[in-house]
Design a protein around this motif. Structure first.
Motif, PDB file in Angstrom:
ATOM      1  N   ILE A   1      16.237   8.071   1.140  1.00 57.07           N
ATOM      2  CA  ILE A   1      16.825   8.988   2.133  1.00 57.07           C
ATOM      3  C   ILE A   1      17.102   8.267   3.439  1.00 57.07           C
ATOM      4  N   VAL A   2      16.120   7.504   3.930  1.00 58.16           N
ATOM      5  CA  VAL A   2      16.311   6.776   5.196  1.00 58.16           C
ATOM      6  C   VAL A   2      17.421   5.736   5.054  1.00 58.16           C
TER       7      VAL A   2
ATOM      8  N   VAL B   1       0.841  -1.200   0.000  1.00 53.57           N
ATOM      9  CA  VAL B   1       0.000   0.000   0.000  1.00 53.57           C
ATOM     10  C   VAL B   1       0.876   1.250   0.000  1.00 53.57           C
ATOM     11  N   ALA B   2       1.938   1.246   0.826  1.00 58.13           N
ATOM     12  CA  ALA B   2       2.828   2.413   0.919  1.00 58.13           C
ATOM     13  C   ALA B   2       3.584   2.634  -0.385  1.00 58.13           C
TER      14      ALA B   2
ATOM     15  N   GLY C   1       5.896   9.544  -2.997  1.00 64.68           N
ATOM     16  CA  GLY C   1       7.190   9.853  -2.387  1.00 64.68           C
ATOM     17  C   GLY C   1       7.848   8.700  -1.668  1.00 64.68           C
ATOM     18  N   PHE C   2       7.293   7.487  -1.824  1.00 60.94           N
ATOM     19  CA  PHE C   2       7.792   6.332  -1.080  1.00 60.94           C
ATOM     20  C   PHE C   2       9.238   5.993  -1.425  1.00 60.94           C
TER      21      PHE C   2
END
Length: 79
Positions: A60-61, A47-48, A53-54
């Motif tokens: 980035i993380v 879903v995410a 922007g996922f």
């Protein structure tokens, strides 16, 4: 034979059958939690992934984690 079977056998011999059953129930519960977490976590990840922007957020993380691990290793070796 896996390490958990050996643990259960050892526990049964040293502490008794009741302790081994309780430990076995704990092992079963933790395995069930991992299966449920994987099932529902994967569903949430799908879903995410639809969010625009996922991929950028994951990049980035992940980049921050890699830089942090690299800095920790570098500082550990130089210090």
């Amino acid at each position: 034979m896996g390490p958990l079977i050996v643990l259960l056998l050892q526990l049964a011999l040293k502490e008794g059958q009741k302790a081994a059953w309780i430990a076995g129930a704990g092992i079963w519960t933790s395995d069930l939690m991992y299966v449920l977490l994987a099932h529902f976590g994967t569903d949430q990840l799908v879903v995410a992934n639809d969010w625009p922007g996922f991929e950028k957020l994951v990049g980035i993380v992940g980049g921050k984690i890699l830089v942090g691990v690299g800095m920790a290793l570098y500082l550990r070796r130089s210090g």
